[in-house]
Design a protein around this motif. Structure first.
Motif, PDB file in Angstrom:
ATOM      1  N   PHE A  78       0.851  -1.197   0.000  1.00  0.00           N
ATOM      2  CA  PHE A  78       0.000   0.000   0.000  1.00  0.00           C
ATOM      3  C   PHE A  78       0.883   1.242   0.000  1.00  0.00           C
ATOM      4  CE2 PHE A  78      -2.631  -3.382   1.544  1.00  0.00           C
ATOM      5  CZ  PHE A  78      -3.867  -3.119   0.971  1.00  0.00           C
ATOM      6  N   LYS A  79       0.711   2.062  -1.040  1.00  0.00           N
ATOM      7  CA  LYS A  79       1.565   3.238  -1.231  1.00  0.00           C
ATOM      8  C   LYS A  79       0.694   4.494  -1.339  1.00  0.00           C
ATOM      9  CE  LYS A  79       4.719   0.300  -3.913  1.00  0.00           C
ATOM     10  NZ  LYS A  79       5.361   0.102  -5.237  1.00  0.00           N
ATOM     11  N   LYS A  80       0.079   4.861  -0.228  1.00  0.00           N
ATOM     12  CA  LYS A  80      -0.810   6.023  -0.168  1.00  0.00           C
ATOM     13  C   LYS A  80      -1.888   5.963  -1.259  1.00  0.00           C
ATOM     14  CE  LYS A  80       2.723   9.037   1.851  1.00  0.00           C
ATOM     15  NZ  LYS A  80       3.480  10.306   1.718  1.00  0.00           N
TER      16      LYS A  80
ATOM     17  N   TYR B 217      -4.131   4.512  -8.890  1.00  0.00           N
ATOM     18  CA  TYR B 217      -4.670   3.843  -7.704  1.00  0.00           C
ATOM     19  C   TYR B 217      -4.266   2.373  -7.673  1.00  0.00           C
ATOM     20  CZ  TYR B 217      -8.078   1.866  -4.449  1.00  0.00           C
ATOM     21  OH  TYR B 217      -8.669   1.191  -3.412  1.00  0.00           O
ATOM     22  N   TRP B 218      -4.374   1.679  -8.808  1.00  0.00           N
ATOM     23  CA  TRP B 218      -4.067   0.249  -8.834  1.00  0.00           C
ATOM     24  C   TRP B 218      -2.574  -0.025  -8.828  1.00  0.00           C
ATOM     25  CZ3 TRP B 218      -7.357  -2.848  -7.016  1.00  0.00           C
ATOM     26  CH2 TRP B 218      -8.727  -2.600  -7.157  1.00  0.00           C
ATOM     27  N   ARG B 219      -1.781   1.027  -8.857  1.00  0.00           N
ATOM     28  CA  ARG B 219      -0.342   0.863  -8.627  1.00  0.00           C
ATOM     29  C   ARG B 219       0.000   1.088  -7.155  1.00  0.00           C
ATOM     30  NH1 ARG B 219       1.416   4.482 -13.891  1.00  0.00           N
ATOM     31  NH2 ARG B 219       0.918   2.901 -15.467  1.00  0.00           N
ATOM     32  N   ASN B 220      -0.999   1.568  -6.405  1.00  0.00           N
ATOM     33  CA  ASN B 220      -0.769   1.901  -4.995  1.00  0.00           C
ATOM     34  C   ASN B 220      -1.582   1.045  -4.028  1.00  0.00           C
ATOM     35  OD1 ASN B 220       0.937   4.020  -5.823  1.00  0.00           O
ATOM     36  ND2 ASN B 220      -0.786   5.422  -6.024  1.00  0.00           N
ATOM     37  N   TRP B 221      -2.682   0.468  -4.490  1.00  0.00           N
ATOM     38  CA  TRP B 221      -3.521  -0.393  -3.645  1.00  0.00           C
ATOM     39  C   TRP B 221      -3.217  -1.845  -4.011  1.00  0.00           C
ATOM     40  CZ3 TRP B 221      -7.496   0.198   0.076  1.00  0.00           C
ATOM     41  CH2 TRP B 221      -8.241  -0.951   0.340  1.00  0.00           C
TER      42      TRP B 221
ATOM     43  N   THR C 154       1.521  -5.070  -5.196  1.00  0.00           N
ATOM     44  CA  THR C 154       2.238  -6.227  -5.733  1.00  0.00           C
ATOM     45  C   THR C 154       1.335  -7.082  -6.619  1.00  0.00           C
ATOM     46  OG1 THR C 154       1.774  -7.542  -3.729  1.00  0.00           O
ATOM     47  CG2 THR C 154       3.847  -6.302  -3.801  1.00  0.00           C
ATOM     48  N   LEU C 155       0.035  -7.118  -6.325  1.00  0.00           N
ATOM     49  CA  LEU C 155      -0.886  -7.885  -7.169  1.00  0.00           C
ATOM     50  C   LEU C 155      -1.086  -7.187  -8.515  1.00  0.00           C
ATOM     51  CD1 LEU C 155      -2.876 -10.266  -7.506  1.00  0.00           C
ATOM     52  CD2 LEU C 155      -4.653  -8.766  -6.572  1.00  0.00           C
ATOM     53  N   GLY C 156      -1.371  -5.881  -8.472  1.00  0.00           N
ATOM     54  CA  GLY C 156      -1.541  -5.140  -9.714  1.00  0.00           C
ATOM     55  C   GLY C 156      -0.287  -5.183 -10.572  1.00  0.00           C
TER      56      GLY C 156
ATOM     57  N   PHE D  87     -15.320   6.327  -7.418  1.00  0.00           N
ATOM     58  CA  PHE D  87     -15.414   5.182  -8.323  1.00  0.00           C
ATOM     59  C   PHE D  87     -15.088   3.874  -7.597  1.00  0.00           C
ATOM     60  CE2 PHE D  87     -14.604   8.228 -12.008  1.00  0.00           C
ATOM     61  CZ  PHE D  87     -15.897   8.098 -12.509  1.00  0.00           C
ATOM     62  N   ILE D  88     -14.067   3.907  -6.760  1.00  0.00           N
ATOM     63  CA  ILE D  88     -13.661   2.701  -6.023  1.00  0.00           C
ATOM     64  C   ILE D  88     -14.737   2.310  -5.019  1.00  0.00           C
ATOM     65  CG2 ILE D  88     -11.996   1.749  -4.393  1.00  0.00           C
ATOM     66  CD1 ILE D  88     -10.895   2.004  -7.208  1.00  0.00           C
TER      67      ILE D  88
END
Length: 384
Positions: A252-254, A264-268, A271-273, A357-358
């Motif tokens: 999780f990166k802010k 967002y999907w690079r931060n939430w 590692t999965l994204g 949106f999320i």
């Protein structure tokens, strides 16, 4: 899962102490870690232990063979990945009781959806690197069976883990203090906050009928709940992993400061994204894709992530929803916003829009179709 079991936590604390006491032995991190990983699984479940011995051994043979293969490499590569995916999907269907068999035990699917991603990452490494893709059986087993990240990630990259194995155990006092604090923070999130928040969620969602204000509250509340739940687990995993001498990546990166869904999907659950983007894009299009190609791949990635979470139409629709939004961002050129080049008002307005949106689809993570339907139905119930 381990971190709600005090015996498991104490076992990991003991392993950290053993590593600290044997730091003068150059191979302590590799040999002692393998012994710990295997003993931990054996004590936890003999069936899980046997399954992972066989599963990891077979994939190690596949990894070595793929790296040395001269002919039909791409075909073999695809078949090995397909075999792993089919095996995991089949076992998950048994675990979800879509299939039944008296010999099946649900314990064997523990951590499998994470560990198959590590297996596939190693196969990618062997395929693209070739003869230079070397790893001892000891290090490969440690990579797949690494206990701190076994059940819920973060997802380890094969290349990074192998690089860490070559480094001696070097955790100092300052790092120990930092990582212990990280573990305590994660425990507080998991044991205290999540438990309290789950009680509130169950009490309100358990009503016979929901109204719009209750549904909106539950969607926001559940979003916060899963953040504390999963980020808490990640905090503990990162803390223990780094105390054992491995640089576990951040998950999780802010994420709440992400002005676009792409960011967002690079931060939430980063590692999965990253895993899906890296492996899907690398396999389908190794060149810079066009906007339309990127949009199509975004749809594919999000649908696959949805199915990875669960085999149900809810998760498929969740994937389509996010895939469409990401596709539109790619086509319209709105994938990134540079905070330094826009006003604060614009930046945070975009962050708020992303969170809206999320939040609109986050309740799907509950995995309970009845609860999801009830909450969405409440959004059109304006009576008090």
């Amino acid at each position: 899962m381990w971190y709600l079991n005090m015996n498991a936590v104490l076992a990991m604390v003991g392993m950290v102490l053993v590593l600290a006491l044997t730091r003068r032995w150059p191979g302590n991190k590799r040999y002692l870690l393998l012994a710990f990983n295997l003993c931990f699984l054996l004590v936890f479940s003999q069936k899980l232990f046997v399954f992972y011995l066989v599963y990891t051994a077979l994939n190690y043979v596949a990894f070595i063979a793929l790296g040395r293969l001269q002919h039909l490499r791409k075909t073999t590569f695809v078949l090995l990945i397909a075999a792993n995916v089919v095996a995991v999907c089949t076992l998950r269907m048994f675990g979800m009781e879509m299939f039944t068999h008296p010999l099946f035990d649900a314990i064997i699917v523990l951590g499998l959806i994470y560990n198959v991603l590590k297996v596939i990452d190693a196969l990618y490494f062997a395929f693209f690197i070739g003869k230079e893709s070397r790893a001892s059986v000891l290090d490969y087993f440690n990579y797949i069976l690494f206990i701190p990240t076994f059940t819920s990630g973060p997802i380890l990259k094969f290349r990074d883990f192998m690089a860490d194995t070559k480094q001696p155990y070097q955790v100092d006092a300052a790092q120990t203090k930092q990582y212990v604090k990280r573990i305590i923070l994660g425990m507080f999130k998991k044991v205290v906050l999540v438990a309290l928040m789950m009680d509130v969620f169950k009490n309100i969602s358990g009503a016979e009928q929901l109204h719009v204000h209750e549904s909106v509250f539950l969607m926001i509340w559940f979003y916060a709940l899963i953040f504390f739940d999963f980020s808490g687990y990640s905090d503990i995993a990162v803390g223990f992993g780094r105390l054992m001498g491995y640089n576990i990546p951040e998950n999780f990166k802010k994420p709440f400061q992400s002005p676009t869904l792409t960011q967002y999907w690079r931060n939430w659950h980063a590692t999965l994204g990253d895993w899906f983007r890296d492996h899907i894009f690398m396999f389908v299009s190794r060149q810079t894709p066009t906007k339309w190609t990127a949009a199509g791949l975004s749809m594919l990635v999000m649908v696959l992530i949805g199915l990875w979470h669960g085999f149900s139409w809810l998760y498929v629709l969740w994937g389509v929803y996010h895939g469409l939004l990401l596709g539109l961002e790619n086509i319209l050129g709105y994938t990134t916003v540079n905070k330094r080049k826009v006003s604060k008002r614009y930046f945070y307005a975009r962050c708020l829009l992303t969170q809206l949106f999320i939040t609109a689809a986050v309740i799907v993570y509950s995995g309970d179709s009845h609860t999801v339907y009830k909450i969405y139905s409440g959004l059109i119930n304006w009576s008090w």
